[in-house]
Design an enzyme around this catalytic site. Structure first.
Site, PDB file in Angstrom:
ATOM      1  N   ARG A  84     141.909  71.698  26.087  1.00 29.00           N
ATOM      2  CA  ARG A  84     142.163  72.438  24.797  1.00 29.00           C
ATOM      3  C   ARG A  84     140.692  72.317  24.365  1.00 29.00           C
ATOM      4  O   ARG A  84     140.122  71.326  23.724  1.00 29.00           O
ATOM      5  CB  ARG A  84     143.212  72.201  23.807  1.00 29.00           C
ATOM      6  CG  ARG A  84     143.036  73.050  22.679  1.00 29.00           C
ATOM      7  CD  ARG A  84     144.231  72.610  21.680  1.00 29.00           C
ATOM      8  NE  ARG A  84     144.288  73.466  20.423  1.00 29.00           N
ATOM      9  CZ  ARG A  84     143.781  73.029  18.949  1.00 29.00           C
ATOM     10  NH1 ARG A  84     143.786  71.766  18.854  1.00 29.00           N
ATOM     11  NH2 ARG A  84     143.533  73.760  18.189  1.00 29.00           N
ATOM     12  N   HIS A 127     138.006  77.770  15.344  1.00 29.35           N
ATOM     13  CA  HIS A 127     138.435  76.352  14.712  1.00 29.35           C
ATOM     14  C   HIS A 127     137.030  76.018  13.784  1.00 29.35           C
ATOM     15  O   HIS A 127     136.276  75.294  13.887  1.00 29.35           O
ATOM     16  CB  HIS A 127     138.469  75.467  16.070  1.00 29.35           C
ATOM     17  CG  HIS A 127     138.984  74.082  15.721  1.00 29.35           C
ATOM     18  ND1 HIS A 127     139.871  73.625  16.570  1.00 29.35           N
ATOM     19  CD2 HIS A 127     138.878  73.029  14.509  1.00 29.35           C
ATOM     20  CE1 HIS A 127     140.389  72.511  16.209  1.00 29.35           C
ATOM     21  NE2 HIS A 127     139.469  72.262  14.998  1.00 29.35           N
ATOM     22  N   GLU A 172     144.603  75.869  12.532  1.00 31.58           N
ATOM     23  CA  GLU A 172     145.097  75.261  11.170  1.00 31.58           C
ATOM     24  C   GLU A 172     144.618  76.325  10.093  1.00 31.58           C
ATOM     25  O   GLU A 172     143.699  75.808   9.220  1.00 31.58           O
ATOM     26  CB  GLU A 172     144.633  74.004  10.912  1.00 31.58           C
ATOM     27  CG  GLU A 172     145.092  73.011  11.927  1.00 31.58           C
ATOM     28  CD  GLU A 172     144.819  71.482  11.584  1.00 31.58           C
ATOM     29  OE1 GLU A 172     143.765  71.270  10.846  1.00 31.58           O
ATOM     30  OE2 GLU A 172     145.189  70.514  12.211  1.00 31.58           O
ATOM     31  N   ASN A 296     149.956  71.018  14.929  1.00 30.01           N
ATOM     32  CA  ASN A 296     149.059  69.682  14.784  1.00 30.01           C
ATOM     33  C   ASN A 296     149.812  68.557  13.821  1.00 30.01           C
ATOM     34  O   ASN A 296     150.043  69.124  12.743  1.00 30.01           O
ATOM     35  CB  ASN A 296     147.725  69.992  14.256  1.00 30.01           C
ATOM     36  CG  ASN A 296     146.933  70.843  15.420  1.00 30.01           C
ATOM     37  OD1 ASN A 296     147.325  71.124  16.469  1.00 30.01           O
ATOM     38  ND2 ASN A 296     145.845  71.389  14.813  1.00 30.01           N
ATOM     39  N   TYR A 298     149.799  64.542  12.254  1.00 32.82           N
ATOM     40  CA  TYR A 298     149.068  62.981  12.108  1.00 32.82           C
ATOM     41  C   TYR A 298     150.023  62.326  11.271  1.00 32.82           C
ATOM     42  O   TYR A 298     150.148  61.161  11.398  1.00 32.82           O
ATOM     43  CB  TYR A 298     147.712  63.466  11.431  1.00 32.82           C
ATOM     44  CG  TYR A 298     146.988  64.086  12.401  1.00 32.82           C
ATOM     45  CD1 TYR A 298     146.099  63.544  13.402  1.00 32.82           C
ATOM     46  CD2 TYR A 298     146.515  65.513  12.213  1.00 32.82           C
ATOM     47  CE1 TYR A 298     145.299  63.912  14.292  1.00 32.82           C
ATOM     48  CE2 TYR A 298     145.745  66.281  13.212  1.00 32.82           C
ATOM     49  CZ  TYR A 298     145.161  65.367  14.450  1.00 32.82           C
ATOM     50  OH  TYR A 298     144.351  66.000  15.068  1.00 32.82           O
ATOM     51  N   GLU A 354     147.828  69.081  18.700  1.00 31.78           N
ATOM     52  CA  GLU A 354     146.841  67.789  18.275  1.00 31.78           C
ATOM     53  C   GLU A 354     147.959  66.713  17.727  1.00 31.78           C
ATOM     54  O   GLU A 354     148.866  67.082  17.046  1.00 31.78           O
ATOM     55  CB  GLU A 354     145.935  68.057  17.032  1.00 31.78           C
ATOM     56  CG  GLU A 354     144.797  69.124  17.481  1.00 31.78           C
ATOM     57  CD  GLU A 354     143.959  69.245  16.304  1.00 31.78           C
ATOM     58  OE1 GLU A 354     143.977  68.584  15.142  1.00 31.78           O
ATOM     59  OE2 GLU A 354     143.377  70.243  16.431  1.00 31.78           O
TER      60      GLU A 354
HETATM   61  C1  FCB Z   1     142.549  68.333  12.369  1.00 29.52           C
HETATM   62  C2  FCB Z   1     141.649  69.511  13.001  1.00 29.52           C
HETATM   63  C3  FCB Z   1     140.824  68.626  13.991  1.00 29.52           C
HETATM   64  C4  FCB Z   1     140.455  67.323  13.570  1.00 29.52           C
HETATM   65  C5  FCB Z   1     141.964  66.643  13.352  1.00 29.52           C
HETATM   66  C6  FCB Z   1     141.562  65.101  12.998  1.00 29.52           C
HETATM   67  O1  FCB Z   1     142.853  68.960  11.126  1.00 29.52           O
HETATM   68  O2  FCB Z   1     142.286  70.555  13.456  1.00 29.52           O
HETATM   69  O3  FCB Z   1     139.689  69.387  14.303  1.00 29.52           O
HETATM   70  O4  FCB Z   1     139.569  67.150  12.474  1.00 29.52           O
HETATM   71  O5  FCB Z   1     142.391  67.296  12.108  1.00 29.52           O
END
Ligand code: FCB
Length: 449
Positions: A84, A127, A172, A296, A298, A354
């Protein structure tokens, strides 16, 4: 840990579940002034004093513009099914209306090389590297930018067609609009409630305008959009409304228009005085069908309202955090996927586009022992598996990121790669987390023989 373990009958072990690694153009390419490229809003933002950690920028980054071939060799060596990446808009249109063949060629080479090695190519059109000349006319605050984005999507998809296996319009939109135009911590560094909501609407409009063009030009490819999302949890029982509102602004505001053709009532009410101009027909455009939704993930949020009635995210000091300060909370990924699955009827398949963990990794005796990241991937893969067991349709998983890179306002201090990059020499070193990924994929390939 030399490999990631998956339960016996896991959907993730099936050969059609897509495993990949992800990057983005500004974060890795460098060669900011080569190949006909002109500045994006990130080049401009990085030059502002205090905007980025240590005054760093993406001028060189991972020098992927020159090292792309060996980088793709390395990706292939990991045994992934797909790569990707994103296309830098200012490489394609360095000046208004002027198509740059060098830009198209750069990505053509990458696509061809990936395909020659049997990997699928997932391309994000936006992006975050908006051409600066568009920002000079207001950027995403200007409705015209949505139409400029559609033109760019039209040209890229007419050129590459089905050679790009999976197209993503935006990465995002929350981060691009709110961090960039509301809170001013990302490019272009604008602050304002109205500005944030206006930029968001125009991005979504650009997405909706692009969708039918992408479908027409690349009928065999898949088309969709990528959202960042975090589930929110109430700090205590009385904070449920805060958690609900946090999710409403955090991702319903972006997903509802795409998947339901409407903005969420909670935000419409609370932000009544800041709402963008939404023209008749905009929501129908934004509501264009998508083939998949990229997520995405985290971390999670734990929230309450502060004394001004604003959402406050409360740090969980007892919990484990990564180097960037984000809580490690794999259960959040299961909860998030289940919540999304329940919220939207006729939900298209989801992909984890992500997921990853930041460290301050270093190479010792040729090795990078990123124990925390390796555990992070293990627990989050199990969290995806658990969501699938609860009925959610997830079809792929991409590790963020292939290699350490320019982490936006954090500069180079935060390393998200499964491959270590020495920025002095541009040497790449597989970290333990990458070796475990490779071993898992090798084992899967063996089992599915
Ligand atoms: C996301 C982004 C990516 C990277 C990660 C840690 O928000 O899409 O580019 O910065 O976080």
């Amino acid at each position: 840990m030399k490999t990631y373990q998956l339960p016996q009958d896991s959907r993730l072990s099936q050969p059609d579940f897509v495993f990949g690694v992800a990057t983005s153009s500004y974060q890795i390419e460098g060669a900011a002034k080569e190949g006909g490229r002109t500045p994006s809003i990130w080049d401009t933002f990085c030059a502002l004093p205090g905007a980025v950690h240590n005054g760093e920028n993406g001028d060189i980054a991972c020098d992927h513009y020159h090292l792309w071939k060996q980088d793709i060799e390395m990706i292939h060596g990991l045994g992934v099914d797909a790569y990707r990446l994103s296309i830098a808009w200012p490489r394609i249109f360095p000046h208004e209306g002027e198509l740059n063949p060098q830009g198209l060629n750069f990505y053509q080479n990458i696509i061809d090389e990936c395909h020659a090695k049997g990997m699928k190519v997932y391309v994000t059109l936006y992006h975050w590297d908006l051409p600066q000349y568009l920002q000079d006319r207001g950027g995403w605050l200007n409705r015209e930018t949505a139409y400029k984005f559609a033109e760019y999507a039209e040209v890229v998809s007419a050129h590459f067609g089905d050679q790009i296996d999976v197209y993503t319009t935006l990465n995002e939109p929350f981060v691009a609009s709110f961090l960039g135009y509301r809170w001013g911590i990302h490019a272009p560094g604008i602050k304002g409630e109205r500005e944030g909501l206006l930029a968001a609407h125009h991005m979504l409009l650009g997405h909706g305008l692009a969708m039918p063009l992408l479908r027409r030009n690349a009928p065999k490819s898949q088309h969709g959009i990528v959202f960042n999302a975090s589930p929110s949890y109430p700090l205590s029982e009385k904070d449920q409304a805060a958690a609900d509102y946090s999710e409403a602004e955090g991702y319903h505001w972006f997903m509802d228009p795409v998947l339901k053709g409407e903005y969420p009532a909670l935000v419409l009410e609370r932000q009544a005085s800041n709402l963008p101009m939404i023209l008749d027909g905009d929501l129908a455009i934004i509501h264009a069908p998508v083939d998949y939704v990229g997520i995405n993930y985290y971390t999670r949020h734990v929230c309450c309202f502060d004394e001004n009635g604003d959402i406050k995210n409360v740090e969980q000091s007892q919990a484990e955090h990564t180097f960037i300060g984000w809580e490690v909370y794999p259960q959040g990924l299961t909860d998030l996927l289940v919540r999304i699955h329940q919220r939207y009827t006729n939900m298209p398949p989801m992909l984890i586009t992500e997921n990853g963990s930041a460290g301050d990794d270093c190479v010792i005796d040729g090795e990078v022992n990123d124990e925390q990241r390796t555990r992070y991937f293990q627990s989050h893969l199990l969290a995806v598996d658990e969501a699938i067991r609860q009925g959610v349709n997830v079809t792929g998983y991409f590790a963020w990121s292939l290699m350490d890179n320019f982490e936006w306002a954090y500069g180079y201090e935060q390393r998200f790669g499964i491959v270590h990059v020495d920025y002095q020499t541009q040497k790449r070193t597989l970290k333990q987390s990458a070796i475990a990924y490779r071993n898992m994929l090798l084992e899967r390939a063996e089992e599915n023989k």
